[in-house]
Scaffold this active site. Structure first.
Site, PDB file in Angstrom:
ATOM      1  N   LYS A  22       0.840  -1.206   0.000  1.00 24.01           N
ATOM      2  CA  LYS A  22       0.000   0.000   0.000  1.00 24.01           C
ATOM      3  C   LYS A  22       0.874   1.254   0.000  1.00 24.01           C
ATOM      4  CE  LYS A  22      -1.736   1.752   4.051  1.00 24.01           C
ATOM      5  NZ  LYS A  22      -1.519   3.170   4.269  1.00 24.01           N
ATOM      6  N   ASN A  23       1.907   1.248   0.885  1.00 21.13           N
ATOM      7  CA  ASN A  23       2.696   2.466   1.062  1.00 21.13           C
ATOM      8  C   ASN A  23       3.724   2.663  -0.039  1.00 21.13           C
ATOM      9  OD1 ASN A  23       1.133   3.123   3.202  1.00 21.13           O
ATOM     10  ND2 ASN A  23       2.543   2.312   4.737  1.00 21.13           N
ATOM     11  N   ARG A  92      -4.309  10.770   4.882  1.00 24.55           N
ATOM     12  CA  ARG A  92      -3.140  11.484   5.445  1.00 24.55           C
ATOM     13  C   ARG A  92      -2.037  11.543   4.400  1.00 24.55           C
ATOM     14  NH1 ARG A  92       0.956  13.888   8.477  1.00 24.55           N
ATOM     15  NH2 ARG A  92       2.847  12.792   7.943  1.00 24.55           N
ATOM     16  N   CYS A 116      -5.299   8.964   9.653  1.00 25.64           N
ATOM     17  CA  CYS A 116      -5.314   8.087  10.834  1.00 25.64           C
ATOM     18  C   CYS A 116      -5.559   8.846  12.140  1.00 25.64           C
ATOM     19  CB  CYS A 116      -3.957   7.414  10.968  1.00 25.64           C
ATOM     20  SG  CYS A 116      -3.675   6.298   9.645  1.00 25.64           S
ATOM     21  N   ARG A 121      -0.462  14.283  13.396  1.00 18.47           N
ATOM     22  CA  ARG A 121       0.235  14.042  12.124  1.00 18.47           C
ATOM     23  C   ARG A 121       0.689  15.391  11.574  1.00 18.47           C
ATOM     24  NH1 ARG A 121      -0.740   8.779  10.762  1.00 18.47           N
ATOM     25  NH2 ARG A 121       1.169   8.987   9.637  1.00 18.47           N
ATOM     26  N   PRO A 122       1.750  15.980  12.164  1.00 18.77           N
ATOM     27  CA  PRO A 122       2.197  17.294  11.712  1.00 18.77           C
ATOM     28  C   PRO A 122       2.781  17.228  10.297  1.00 18.77           C
ATOM     29  CG  PRO A 122       3.749  16.361  13.251  1.00 18.77           C
ATOM     30  CD  PRO A 122       2.588  15.426  13.203  1.00 18.77           C
ATOM     31  N   ILE A 123       2.874  18.360   9.652  1.00 23.10           N
ATOM     32  CA  ILE A 123       3.505  18.406   8.325  1.00 23.10           C
ATOM     33  C   ILE A 123       4.558  19.504   8.291  1.00 23.10           C
ATOM     34  CG2 ILE A 123       1.547  17.406   7.040  1.00 23.10           C
ATOM     35  CD1 ILE A 123       0.807  20.284   6.221  1.00 23.10           C
ATOM     36  N   ASP A 124       5.049  19.889   9.477  1.00 23.45           N
ATOM     37  CA  ASP A 124       6.045  20.972   9.556  1.00 23.45           C
ATOM     38  C   ASP A 124       7.287  20.682   8.720  1.00 23.45           C
ATOM     39  OD1 ASP A 124       6.114  18.987  11.740  1.00 23.45           O
ATOM     40  OD2 ASP A 124       8.043  19.908  12.165  1.00 23.45           O
ATOM     41  N   ASP A 304       3.872  -0.228  12.350  1.00 25.99           N
ATOM     42  CA  ASP A 304       2.621  -0.751  11.778  1.00 25.99           C
ATOM     43  C   ASP A 304       2.392  -2.204  12.171  1.00 25.99           C
ATOM     44  OD1 ASP A 304       2.907   1.036   8.598  1.00 25.99           O
ATOM     45  OD2 ASP A 304       2.449   1.685  10.625  1.00 25.99           O
ATOM     46  N   ILE A 326       7.163   5.798  18.045  1.00 27.22           N
ATOM     47  CA  ILE A 326       6.927   6.713  16.918  1.00 27.22           C
ATOM     48  C   ILE A 326       5.625   7.489  17.042  1.00 27.22           C
ATOM     49  CG2 ILE A 326       6.637   6.810  14.391  1.00 27.22           C
ATOM     50  CD1 ILE A 326       8.771   4.644  14.217  1.00 27.22           C
ATOM     51  N   ARG A 397      -9.080   0.158   4.076  1.00 19.64           N
ATOM     52  CA  ARG A 397      -8.065   1.123   3.623  1.00 19.64           C
ATOM     53  C   ARG A 397      -6.775   0.402   3.244  1.00 19.64           C
ATOM     54  NH1 ARG A 397      -6.444   5.068   7.940  1.00 19.64           N
ATOM     55  NH2 ARG A 397      -4.865   5.497   6.333  1.00 19.64           N
TER      56      ARG A 397
HETATM   57  C1  EPZ Z   1       4.504   6.406   7.040  1.00 17.13           C
HETATM   58  O1  EPZ Z   1       3.744   7.413   7.630  1.00 17.13           O
HETATM   59  C2  EPZ Z   1       3.498   5.315   6.745  1.00 17.13           C
HETATM   60  N1  EPZ Z   1       2.476   5.848   5.836  1.00 17.13           N
HETATM   61  C3  EPZ Z   1       2.855   4.889   8.046  1.00 17.13           C
HETATM   62  O2  EPZ Z   1       1.985   3.833   7.748  1.00 17.13           O
HETATM   63  C4  EPZ Z   1       3.937   4.386   8.992  1.00 17.13           C
HETATM   64  O3  EPZ Z   1       3.334   4.044  10.232  1.00 17.13           O
HETATM   65  C5  EPZ Z   1       4.966   5.501   9.209  1.00 17.13           C
HETATM   66  O4  EPZ Z   1       5.499   5.927   7.943  1.00 17.13           O
HETATM   67  C6  EPZ Z   1       6.127   5.049  10.061  1.00 17.13           C
HETATM   68  O5  EPZ Z   1       6.687   3.908   9.506  1.00 17.13           O
HETATM   69  C7  EPZ Z   1       2.733   5.931   4.517  1.00 17.13           C
HETATM   70  O6  EPZ Z   1       3.809   5.597   4.034  1.00 17.13           O
HETATM   71  C8  EPZ Z   1       1.626   6.458   3.669  1.00 17.13           C
HETATM   72  P1  EPZ Z   1       6.160   9.742   9.377  1.00 17.13           P
HETATM   73  P2  EPZ Z   1       4.304   8.899   7.695  1.00 17.13           P
HETATM   74  O7  EPZ Z   1       6.107  11.018   8.636  1.00 17.13           O
HETATM   75  O8  EPZ Z   1       5.364   9.059   6.683  1.00 17.13           O
HETATM   76  C9  EPZ Z   1       6.694  12.947  12.761  1.00 17.13           C
HETATM   77  C10 EPZ Z   1      -0.059   2.794   7.703  1.00 17.13           C
HETATM   78  O9  EPZ Z   1      -0.634   2.226   8.644  1.00 17.13           O
HETATM   79  N2  EPZ Z   1       6.549  14.002  11.753  1.00 17.13           N
HETATM   80  O10 EPZ Z   1       7.253   8.782   9.115  1.00 17.13           O
HETATM   81  O11 EPZ Z   1       3.192   9.847   7.645  1.00 17.13           O
HETATM   82  C11 EPZ Z   1       5.382  12.212  13.029  1.00 17.13           C
HETATM   83  O12 EPZ Z   1       4.625  12.918  13.987  1.00 17.13           O
HETATM   84  C12 EPZ Z   1       0.596   4.108   7.943  1.00 17.13           C
HETATM   85  O13 EPZ Z   1       0.072   2.364   6.555  1.00 17.13           O
HETATM   86  C13 EPZ Z   1       6.750  15.319  12.140  1.00 17.13           C
HETATM   87  O14 EPZ Z   1       7.031  15.612  13.294  1.00 17.13           O
HETATM   88  O15 EPZ Z   1       4.901   8.920   9.106  1.00 17.13           O
HETATM   89  C14 EPZ Z   1       5.863  10.883  13.559  1.00 17.13           C
HETATM   90  O16 EPZ Z   1       6.148  10.991  14.935  1.00 17.13           O
HETATM   91  C15 EPZ Z   1       0.266   4.652   9.313  1.00 17.13           C
HETATM   92  N3  EPZ Z   1       6.615  16.312  11.212  1.00 17.13           N
HETATM   93  C16 EPZ Z   1       7.186  10.666  12.832  1.00 17.13           C
HETATM   94  O17 EPZ Z   1       7.545  11.924  12.251  1.00 17.13           O
HETATM   95  C17 EPZ Z   1       6.322  16.046   9.909  1.00 17.13           C
HETATM   96  O18 EPZ Z   1       6.259  16.999   9.100  1.00 17.13           O
HETATM   97  C18 EPZ Z   1       7.069   9.640  11.737  1.00 17.13           C
HETATM   98  O19 EPZ Z   1       6.019  10.046  10.924  1.00 17.13           O
HETATM   99  C19 EPZ Z   1       6.131  14.691   9.528  1.00 17.13           C
HETATM  100  C20 EPZ Z   1       6.250  13.687  10.471  1.00 17.13           C
END
Ligand code: EPZ
Length: 420
Positions: A22-23, A92, A116, A121-124, A304, A326, A397
Site C-alpha cells: 500500500k505504502n 493522510r 489516521c 500528524r504534523p507536516i512541519d 505498523d 513513533i 483502507r
Molecule cells: C509512514 O507514515 C506510513 N504511511 C505509516 O503507515 C507508517 O506508520 C509511518 O510511515 C512510520 O513507519 C505511509 O507511508 C503512507 P512519518 P508517515 O512522517 O510518513 C513525525 C499505515 O498504517 N513528523 O514517518 O506519515 C510524526 O509525527 C501508515 O500504513 C513530524 O514531526 O509517518 C511521527 O512521529 C500509518 N513532522 C514521525 O515523524 C512532519 O512533518 C514519523 O512520521 C512529519 C512527520
C-alpha cells in the site's frame, strides 16, 4: 454501515497471497505526476487508500486506467493546482502529492491532510523542506498554498525520520534546479525501490535506502512499468495470524527479509516458521514466551506491526513491555483487547505492559485505524464466540478483500452490509 461478523476458534490452514505494498502504491501514483509519459504500475492493490489517491489525481485531470492488479497513469497535463478537500481529509498520505505538484506545476493548494487517528500528524517538515527549495507558503483559512517558480535544490536535514517526508522531498527534488541532499532520511524498502525506478525514467538519485540521499535535478523524466514490492505489513500481519490461529499457513508472494526484526522477535517468543525465496510458512504456536519490543524506523521493528504483535503477546506466557516510540496514539486499541479479556496496562501513551496468556471472548468493537482494525479481526479469529467489528472502512483502507482471503484459510468471517 457494513461490519465484519467473526466466529472465533477455527484452526486456520492453507495459503494466502500478499498484495502489493500500500505504502509503495500511494507514492508510485503521486510520482507519476512528474512525467508526461505513461506509467504502468503492476502488483497494484485496489484498497480504499489507493482508490482515494487515484480519485485525487483524476480530479487533477490525470488519465487513469484501472486494470486487473495494475493501473496506468498518464499526467499529460495537470488541469488545476488545488487538491480535493474531501479526499485530502480522508487520506493522510495526500501530502505526498504536494511534492510532484510543486515540481511539475509550481503551485499546490491543499487542506491539512486527515487520515489516521494514531497520533498527531504534523507536516512541519514538509513545509520547511518546500520553503528551503524556494516555495512560498501562505494560508487561506484552513487551506494552505505553496507556490514556487522552479524549485531549487537544497540541503534538507530531517529533525525526525519521516517516511513520507523523505519520499515527498525526493520527488520534488527530481525536477528541481541543482542538487538536493536529504539527511537523516528514512530507509524503508519502498524508498530505494522508488528511487531505482525513477532513475530508470531518467532521474539522478543516489543513496536511497541510506540516511543520506542526493538528487541531481533533471529537466524531465520519462514513463515506464513499475512492479510494486510485496506489502511487508500484510506479510508480518499474516505471519502473526499463523502463530495465533494456525495449523499451518503458507504466506506467498512475500519478502521475509522486509520483516526481519519481527521474525527475530517471533523466534524469541518460540514461534516456528520456515523461510523460502518469496514464501514464509508459519505454524500455530502452542506455547509462547513473552517478549519485549520497541518500535523503530526501518530496519527496526515497524510501528505498523506493533498492534498485531501486542495481540500476539496477550497469548504468550509472562509479561511483555510494548513501546511504540513513533506515534502517541497507536496503543489506544488495547482498550478493545481488554474488553475481550486481555490483560494490558497502559503505562503512558507510548508504552503498555501485556500479561499473558489471556483467553479472549468475542464482543462488539469498532476499528479505530487500519492497523488496529486488522488486529481486532485477528483477535476475533482467536476469541471464543462471536465478534462484530464496525467501522471496517478503516480495514478496507489497507487490506484488499480481506474477508475472502481469510475465508480461504478456513476463517468464519462475513462482511454484513447492514443499512443501520
Ligand atoms: C509512514 O507514515 C506510513 N504511511 C505509516 O503507515 C507508517 O506508520 C509511518 O510511515 C512510520 O513507519 C505511509 O507511508 C503512507 P512519518 P508517515 O512522517 O510518513 C513525525 C499505515 O498504517 N513528523 O514517518 O506519515 C510524526 O509525527 C501508515 O500504513 C513530524 O514531526 O509517518 C511521527 O512521529 C500509518 N513532522 C514521525 O515523524 C512532519 O512533518 C514519523 O512520521 C512529519 C512527520
Amino acid at each position: 454501515m457494513p461490519y465484519f461478523e467473526i466466529i472465533g476458534g477455527k484452526k486456520l490452514n492453507g495459503e494466502i497471497e500478499v498484495k502489493g505494498a500500500k505504502n509503495a502504491a500511494l507514492k508510485a501514483v503521486a510520482v507519476a505526476l512528474l512525467s508526461r509519459e505513461k506509467w504502468t504500475i503492476t502488483n497494484f492493490p485496489f484498497i480504499e487508500d489507493t482508490n482515494r489517491i487515484l480519485e485525487m489525481v483524476e480530479d487533477l485531470g490525470v488519465k487513469v486506467v484501472r486494470g486487473d492488479n495494475q493501473v496506468e497513469i498518464q499526467a499529460k497535463s495537470i488541469k488545476k493546482n488545488s487538491l480535493d478537500k474531501n479526499l485530502t481529509k480522508k487520506l493522510r498520505a495526500s501530502i505526498i502529492l504536494a511534492g510532484p505538484m510543486l515540481a511539475r506545476t509550481g503551485k499546490v493548494e491543499m487542506y491539512h491532510p486527515g487520515g489516521c487517528v494514531i497520533g498527531k500528524r504534523p507536516i512541519d517538515m514538509f513545509l520547511d523542506g518546500f520553503q528551503k527549495m524556494g516555495a512560498k507558503f501562505s494560508r487561506r483559512g484552513d487551506e494552505f498554498i505553496l507556490s514556487a517558480g522552479k524549485l531549487s535544490g537544497a540541503n534538507i536535514f530531517f529533525p525526525k525520520i519521516s517516511v513520507t517526508g523523505t519520499e515527498t522531498m525526493m520527488m520534488a527534488a527530481v525536477l528541481a534546479r541543482g542538487e538536493t541532499i536529504l539527511e537523516n532520511a528514512a530507509m524503508e524498502p519502498e524508498i530505494p525501490t522508488l528511487a531505482d525506478f525513477l532513475n530508470k525514467c531518467g532521474a539522478k538519485i543516489s543513496g536511497a535506502g541510506t540516511p543520506t540521499i542526493r538528487i541531481k535535478g533533471v529537466k524531465n523524466i520519462g514513463g515506464g512499468k513499475l512492479e510494486l514490492i510485496p506489502d511487508r505489513i500484510e506479510t508480518g500481519t499474516f505471519a502473526i495470524l499463523g502463530a495465533l490461529a494456525g495449523g499451518k499457513i503458507k504466506i506467498k508472494k512475500c519478502n521475509p527479509d522486509h520483516i526481519r526484526s519481527l521474525l527475530i522477535k517471533m523466534e524469541k517468543a518460540g514461534v516456528k516458521f520456515e523461510e523460502r525465496e518469496n514464501e514464509l510458512i508459519v505454524w500455530g504456536a502452542k506455547k509462547m514466551k513473552a517478549v519485549d519490543i520497541s518500535t523503530h524506523e526501518y530496519p527496526g521493528f515497524a510501528t505498523d506491526l506493533q498492534p498485531p504483535f501486542t495481540l500476539l503477546m496477550t497469548q504468550a506466557k509472562g509479561t511483555s513491555l510494548i513501546h511504540d516510540s513513533i506515534f502517541d496514539g497507536r496503543l489506544m486499541f488495547t482498550d478493545a483487547l481488554n474488553l475481550m479479556g486481555a490483560n494490558i496496562i497502559m503505562n503512558d501513551p507510548h508504552r503498555v505492559t501485556v500479561n499473558g496468556p489471556a483467553k479472549l471472548h468475542g464482543r462488539k468493537i469498532a476499528s479505530p485505524d487500519l492497523r488496529a482494525g486488522i488486529t481486532l479481526v485477528l483477535a476475533g479469529l482467536i476469541a471464543e464466540g462471536k465478534t462484530r467489528i464496525e467501522n471496517i472502512y478503516q480495514i478496507d483502507r489497507g487490506y484488499e478483500k480481506i474477508e475472502e482471503r481469510l475465508q480461504k484459510l478456513g476463517a468464519d468471517i462475513k462482511r454484513i452490509n447492514s443499512k443501520s
